[in-house]
Design a protein around this motif. Structure first.
Motif, PDB file in Angstrom:
ATOM      1  N   SER A  25       0.835  -1.196   0.000  1.00 30.77           N
ATOM      2  CA  SER A  25       0.000   0.000   0.000  1.00 30.77           C
ATOM      3  C   SER A  25       0.876   1.255   0.000  1.00 30.77           C
ATOM      4  N   GLU A  26       0.250   2.423   0.029  1.00 33.01           N
ATOM      5  CA  GLU A  26       0.956   3.692  -0.124  1.00 33.01           C
ATOM      6  C   GLU A  26       1.915   3.938   1.045  1.00 33.01           C
ATOM      7  N   PRO A  27       3.219   4.184   0.760  1.00 34.59           N
ATOM      8  CA  PRO A  27       4.189   4.412   1.824  1.00 34.59           C
ATOM      9  C   PRO A  27       4.090   5.835   2.364  1.00 34.59           C
ATOM     10  N   SER A  28       4.602   6.019   3.571  1.00 34.61           N
ATOM     11  CA  SER A  28       4.665   7.354   4.167  1.00 34.61           C
ATOM     12  C   SER A  28       5.993   7.514   4.888  1.00 34.61           C
ATOM     13  N   ARG A  29       6.418   8.764   5.020  1.00 41.53           N
ATOM     14  CA  ARG A  29       7.691   9.065   5.668  1.00 41.53           C
ATOM     15  C   ARG A  29       7.444   9.879   6.925  1.00 41.53           C
ATOM     16  N   TYR A  30       8.216   9.588   7.973  1.00 39.39           N
ATOM     17  CA  TYR A  30       8.198  10.418   9.180  1.00 39.39           C
ATOM     18  C   TYR A  30       9.635  10.600   9.616  1.00 39.39           C
ATOM     19  N   GLY A  31      10.125  11.839   9.541  1.00 39.50           N
ATOM     20  CA  GLY A  31      11.532  12.063   9.830  1.00 39.50           C
ATOM     21  C   GLY A  31      12.391  11.247   8.887  1.00 39.50           C
ATOM     22  N   LYS A  32      13.279  10.454   9.434  1.00 38.10           N
ATOM     23  CA  LYS A  32      14.159   9.599   8.632  1.00 38.10           C
ATOM     24  C   LYS A  32      13.624   8.179   8.491  1.00 38.10           C
ATOM     25  N   GLY A  62      10.460  13.904  17.629  1.00 35.18           N
ATOM     26  CA  GLY A  62       9.780  15.180  17.569  1.00 35.18           C
ATOM     27  C   GLY A  62       8.939  15.280  16.318  1.00 35.18           C
ATOM     28  N   PRO A  63       8.302  16.426  16.075  1.00 30.37           N
ATOM     29  CA  PRO A  63       7.497  16.584  14.861  1.00 30.37           C
ATOM     30  C   PRO A  63       8.358  16.494  13.618  1.00 30.37           C
ATOM     31  N   ASP A  64       7.753  16.023  12.541  1.00 32.07           N
ATOM     32  CA  ASP A  64       8.470  15.929  11.271  1.00 32.07           C
ATOM     33  C   ASP A  64       8.932  17.311  10.832  1.00 32.07           C
ATOM     34  N   ARG A 123       6.402  27.303  12.905  1.00 27.54           N
ATOM     35  CA  ARG A 123       7.420  28.185  13.483  1.00 27.54           C
ATOM     36  C   ARG A 123       7.294  28.224  15.001  1.00 27.54           C
ATOM     37  N   ARG A 124       6.083  28.291  15.488  1.00 24.39           N
ATOM     38  CA  ARG A 124       5.883  28.363  16.939  1.00 24.39           C
ATOM     39  C   ARG A 124       6.399  27.102  17.628  1.00 24.39           C
ATOM     40  N   ASP A 125       6.075  25.955  17.063  1.00 21.67           N
ATOM     41  CA  ASP A 125       6.509  24.694  17.666  1.00 21.67           C
ATOM     42  C   ASP A 125       8.021  24.540  17.577  1.00 21.67           C
ATOM     43  N   GLN A 185      16.821  14.270  17.078  1.00 24.36           N
ATOM     44  CA  GLN A 185      15.595  13.726  16.498  1.00 24.36           C
ATOM     45  C   GLN A 185      14.421  13.761  17.466  1.00 24.36           C
ATOM     46  N   THR A 186      14.680  13.885  18.760  1.00 22.50           N
ATOM     47  CA  THR A 186      13.576  14.009  19.715  1.00 22.50           C
ATOM     48  C   THR A 186      13.039  15.435  19.764  1.00 22.50           C
ATOM     49  N   VAL A 187      13.761  16.371  19.184  1.00 21.53           N
ATOM     50  CA  VAL A 187      13.313  17.760  19.107  1.00 21.53           C
ATOM     51  C   VAL A 187      12.540  17.990  17.815  1.00 21.53           C
ATOM     52  N   VAL A 188      13.169  17.657  16.694  1.00 20.76           N
ATOM     53  CA  VAL A 188      12.529  17.722  15.384  1.00 20.76           C
ATOM     54  C   VAL A 188      13.105  16.585  14.546  1.00 20.76           C
ATOM     55  N   ALA A 189      12.264  15.862  13.836  1.00 20.90           N
ATOM     56  CA  ALA A 189      12.683  14.622  13.184  1.00 20.90           C
ATOM     57  C   ALA A 189      12.981  14.832  11.708  1.00 20.90           C
TER      58      ALA A 189
END
Length: 262
Positions: free
Chosen positions: A51-58, A135-137, A143-145, A164-168
Motif C-alpha cells: 500500500s501507499e508508503p509514508s515518511r516520518y523524519g528519517k 519530535g514533529p516531522d 514556526r511556533r513549535d 531527532q527528539t526535538v525535530v525529526a
C-alpha cells in the motif's frame, strides 16, 4: 547519511514501482538487518500487496493492503542504506541485504554499513514504540513549535536541530545548509535568537527541505553551501569568504564566518 530528503526519494521509489503490487517472494540475504528471524520476516510479507508508503523524519513506513495496514515494513537507512528498484531479472549487488521480488522487478534494500535496517510491525503499538520519542516531522513543523521545542534548554543551535527528539528528519548536510541560508552561526545558543531569527530559520528550513526533497537529496549546486563544503579551498558561494570547519557535537560542520557571525 540519508536525511529527510533522501528518505522522501526512497518513498517515491516504493510509490512509483510497487504500490498495488504483490510481493512474489522475499529473500533475506543478511539476517542482521531485519531485527527478527528471516523466516518470520518472509512469512509476514510474502504474498502481501503493498500500500501507499509514508515518511516520518528519517523513517519510511510501508503498509500492506488490508483494513489495518499491517503487517507493516519500517525502514531506517542509517549511514548508507537505500531502496533501489531494478526492473526485470538482475544479479544481486554485493550490498543487497533484502530483496523483495515482484512480477516485473525487485525492490532492494541496499546497505554497505548495516547500521540500522528493516523492522516488521504487526500492530500499531509496535510503530508507536519505534517512533514515539521522535519530535514533529521537520517538513511540517510550525514556526511556533520549532521555537518552543528548540528553546526548552539552552544549547547550540546545530546539535539542537539535529536532535531527532526535538525535530525529526534533519541531518548534517540539511542543518549546515539551513543555518547558512539563515545567516546563523552553528555555535549560537538557541536562547539567543530573536523573533526575526526564528522567522528566517523556519522559512529557510522549509525551502531547503522542499528543494532537496524534489531531487531526493541535498543537492551540491554551485549556489548551495553543500556544493562547496568538500572543496580543498572552499569559499562561501554568497560572499567568497573562506569557509570555516570544525567538529560540533561530533559532526563535521561547515559555515561562513562572515555570513554567519558568532
Amino acid at each position: 547519511m540519508p536525511e529527510l530528503p533522501d528518505v522522501e526519494g526512497f518513498r517515491r521509489v516504493v510509490a512509483d514501482h510497487v504500490v498495488g503490487s504483490k510481493v512474489a517472494s522475499v529473500r533475506v540475504l543478511d539476517a542482521g538487518v531485519v531485527h527478527t528471524s528471516p523466516e518470520e520476516f518472509t512469512r509476514a510479507l510474502q504474498g502481501r500487496v503493498i500500500s501507499e508508503p509514508s515518511r516520518y523524519g528519517k523513517w519510511l513506513r510501508v503498509p500492506t493492503r488490508n483494513r489495518s495496514g499491517y503487517p507493516q515494513l519500517l525502514a531506517h537507512f542509517g549511514m548508507t542504506g537505500a531502496f533501489v528498484w531494478t526492473p526485470g531479472e538482475q544479479a544481486d549487488h554485493r550490498h543487497d541485504r533484502v530483496v523483495f521480488e515482484f512480477r516485473d522487478g525487485a525492490l532492494r534494500y541496499r546497505d554497505m554499513r548495516k547500521l540500522t535496517g528493516l523492522r516488521l510491525a504487526t500492530e500499531r503499538s509496535e510503530v508507536e514504540e519505534l517512533l514515539g520519542d521522535l519530535g514533529p516531522d521537520a517538513a511540517g513543523v510550525s514556526r511556533r513549535d520549532l521555537r518552543a521545542r528548540l528553546t526548552r534548554t539552552a544549547r547550540r543551535i546545530k546539535p539542537a536541530l539535529m536532535d531527532q527528539t526535538v525535530v525529526a528528519g534533519l541531518g548534517n548536510l540539511c542543518v549546515d545548509e539551513i543555518l547558512w541560508r539563515s545567516r546563523l552561526a552553528p555555535t549560537l545558543s538557541t536562547t539567543d535568537l530573536e523573533a526575526a531569527h526564528w522567522a528566517r530559520l523556519h522559512a529557510r528550513l522549509g525551502s531547503v527541505l522542499r528543494s532537496s526533497s524534489r531531487v531526493g537529496h541535498v543537492p551540491d549546486r554551485p549556489s548551495w553551501l553543500t556544493g562547496h563544503r568538500d572543496e580543498h579551498d572552499a569559499r562561501c558561494p554568497r560572499c567568497s569568504t573562506p569557509l570555516s570547519r570544525s567538529k560540533i557535537a561530533g559532526r563535521s560542520t561547515v559555515w561562513c564566518p562572515r555570513c554567519q557571525p558568532s
